[in-house]
Design a protein around this motif. Structure first.
Motif, PDB file in Angstrom:
ATOM      1  N   MET A   1       0.840  -1.197   0.000  1.00  0.00           N
ATOM      2  CA  MET A   1       0.000   0.000   0.000  1.00  0.00           C
ATOM      3  C   MET A   1       0.879   1.252   0.000  1.00  0.00           C
ATOM      4  N   GLN A   3       1.703   5.207   1.095  1.00  0.00           N
ATOM      5  CA  GLN A   3       1.442   6.162   2.163  1.00  0.00           C
ATOM      6  C   GLN A   3       0.808   7.430   1.595  1.00  0.00           C
ATOM      7  N   ASN A   4      -0.064   8.033   2.390  1.00  0.00           N
ATOM      8  CA  ASN A   4      -0.699   9.294   2.019  1.00  0.00           C
ATOM      9  C   ASN A   4       0.361  10.396   1.870  1.00  0.00           C
ATOM     10  N   ASP A  30      -8.287  -5.202  10.665  1.00  0.00           N
ATOM     11  CA  ASP A  30      -7.118  -4.689   9.936  1.00  0.00           C
ATOM     12  C   ASP A  30      -6.926  -3.177  10.078  1.00  0.00           C
ATOM     13  N   GLU A  31      -7.757  -2.513  10.904  1.00  0.00           N
ATOM     14  CA  GLU A  31      -7.747  -1.049  10.920  1.00  0.00           C
ATOM     15  C   GLU A  31      -6.386  -0.469  11.294  1.00  0.00           C
ATOM     16  N   LYS A  33      -3.407  -1.896  11.344  1.00  0.00           N
ATOM     17  CA  LYS A  33      -2.396  -2.302  10.346  1.00  0.00           C
ATOM     18  C   LYS A  33      -2.513  -1.449   9.087  1.00  0.00           C
ATOM     19  N   THR A  34      -3.741  -1.152   8.673  1.00  0.00           N
ATOM     20  CA  THR A  34      -3.963  -0.339   7.479  1.00  0.00           C
ATOM     21  C   THR A  34      -3.495   1.098   7.690  1.00  0.00           C
ATOM     22  N   LEU A  35      -3.728   1.640   8.882  1.00  0.00           N
ATOM     23  CA  LEU A  35      -3.271   3.002   9.188  1.00  0.00           C
ATOM     24  C   LEU A  35      -1.749   3.090   9.145  1.00  0.00           C
ATOM     25  N   GLU A  37       0.102   1.284   7.208  1.00  0.00           N
ATOM     26  CA  GLU A  37       0.504   1.123   5.808  1.00  0.00           C
ATOM     27  C   GLU A  37       0.103   2.284   4.916  1.00  0.00           C
ATOM     28  N   THR A  38      -0.923   3.074   5.327  1.00  0.00           N
ATOM     29  CA  THR A  38      -1.448   4.111   4.428  1.00  0.00           C
ATOM     30  C   THR A  38      -1.365   5.533   4.974  1.00  0.00           C
ATOM     31  N   LYS A  39      -1.198   5.699   6.305  1.00  0.00           N
ATOM     32  CA  LYS A  39      -1.196   7.051   6.872  1.00  0.00           C
ATOM     33  C   LYS A  39      -0.024   7.289   7.824  1.00  0.00           C
ATOM     34  N   ASP A 302      -7.492  12.097   9.891  1.00  0.00           N
ATOM     35  CA  ASP A 302      -8.214  12.093   8.615  1.00  0.00           C
ATOM     36  C   ASP A 302      -8.133  13.459   7.930  1.00  0.00           C
TER      37      ASP A 302
END
Length: 373
Positions: A1, A3-4, A30-31, A33-35, A37-39, A302
């Protein structure tokens, strides 16, 4: 994924993004883990308010509460078990970040019972109990920066336990916190601890400072007072960063650094704006600086990801302007000493009230589970 872009820009300045939230679905799904990977989320902080909110929303804890009731657990023991389980799960999810950053990040913070905030020995005892129960190197124990908390901070660090010092509002208290940190490391060295394994952050609160100052400025009502609204929180934090640079440039610190110690990073807490007229990323953008942590509620994270415009280091070299702001606040009639004393008192009261709410929720669920046996 990927990153922002905006969160990556903040990370590139040298700011570690920690999430100010923790709940069971976040760590069982997965919340989190996703943060990561993406933020660019590299840590998590929790407090009694967050746990009380998590427990009262939804049914994620029902099964565990029923098991605790069946085994005859009391309320305090049940709360301890529930909260430490969430922290253990979060620690395990963030362990790759901890390993990749050599222990700087990948951290999960859990606070001692806030009813212990004025009890030095009680705080030390509970800090050790939390550390031993969670048994993860990337855990951090949160200890409030009360007068009674300062020796507890030193004693906890002396045991090789990583500490997140919380509820710091004043510059004088922050200097006391840094002194307690250095004393703790010196004691840890005497105890034969490996200083390179001990990490600490100092949580300096921001938006609550503006809220109280602005309330008093509104009461004064002059044009000069109105001009100063929403400036105290950032100015206060910037002066804290100046103090951080001073203390960690001393020979006393250098001796510890030579033995493997890491600086106690400033952590900007309470970074969600309370005034809807302010930019929702104000305390993120304006406090971007190297070697800091910004712990954000989900709404602020966010907002940063969506439209935050990071303008590089906004803190270094801003100290004269910050001091002028704080001086002007005194001149229009707002007492800094009075504000920070009130904020510490109210901060402890809020955490104690949330803890009582948490105990009440668990007590109610234990009773219901017991009735259903």
């Amino acid at each position: 994924m990927t990153q922002n872009t905006n969160t990556q820009a903040l990370s590139d300045v040298g700011v570690s993004i920690w999430l100010d939230d923790l709940n069971r679905p976040m760590v069982t799904g997965d919340e989190l883990k996703t943060l990561v990977e993406t933020k660019n989320v590299v840590g998590v902080t929790s407090n009694p308010t967050i746990f009380a909110s998590a427990l009262s929303n939804g049914s994620a804890y029902n099964e565990q509460v029923a098991e605790l009731a069946a085994s005859g657990k009391g309320v305090d023991e049940a709360v301890f078990t529930i909260t430490t389980e969430d922290v253990i799960s979060a620690c395990d999810i963030l362990r790759p970040v901890y390993d990749a950053t050599n222990g700087e990040d990948g951290r999960v913070s859990i606070e001692v019972d806030p009813r212990m905030a004025r009890d030095t020995d009680g705080t030390i005892k509970m800090a050790k109990q939390l550390w031993e129960t969670i048994d993860r190197p990337n855990c951090m124990i949160k200890i409030p920066a009360t007068v009674e908390g300062l020796p507890a901070i030193s004693a906890t660090l002396a045991e090789g336990i990583s500490v997140n010092v919380t509820l710091i509002f004043s510059l004088d208290r922050y200097r006391g916190v840094m002194n307690a940190f250095l004393t703790g490391l010196e004691q840890a060295r005497e105890n034969g601890k490996d200083l390179s394994t001990i990490r600490s952050v100092a949580s300096f609160f921001v938006s609550r400072v503006d809220t109280e100052f602005d309330k008093r400025l509104d009461a004064i009502g002059s044009d000069a007072a109105k001009e100063l609204k929403s400036k105290a929180g950032i100015a206060n934090a910037r002066l804290a960063y100046q103090a951080f640079e001073e203390v960690f440039g001393t020979p006393r610190w250098q001796t510890l650094a030579d033995d493997g110690a890491h600086v106690q990073r400033p952590l900007w807490a309470s970074t969600g704006v309370k005034d809807p007229n302010l930019s929702d990323t104000l305390y993120v953008v304006e406090l971007a600086a190297p070697n800091t942590v910004n712990t954000m509620p989900p709404k602020t994270l966010d907002a940063l990801a969506d439209h935050g415009e990071i303008a590089g280091d906004r803190v270094s070299g801003s100290y004269d302007e910050a001091k002028a702001t704080m001086d002007a606040l005194e001149q229009v009639g707002v007492s800094y000493a009075d504000v920070v004393e009130q904020l510490e008192t109210e901060g402890l009261e809020k955490f104690e009230a949330s803890w009582e709410e948490l105990l009440g929720s668990v007590r109610s669920e234990l009773e219901k589970a017991g009735d259903n046996k």
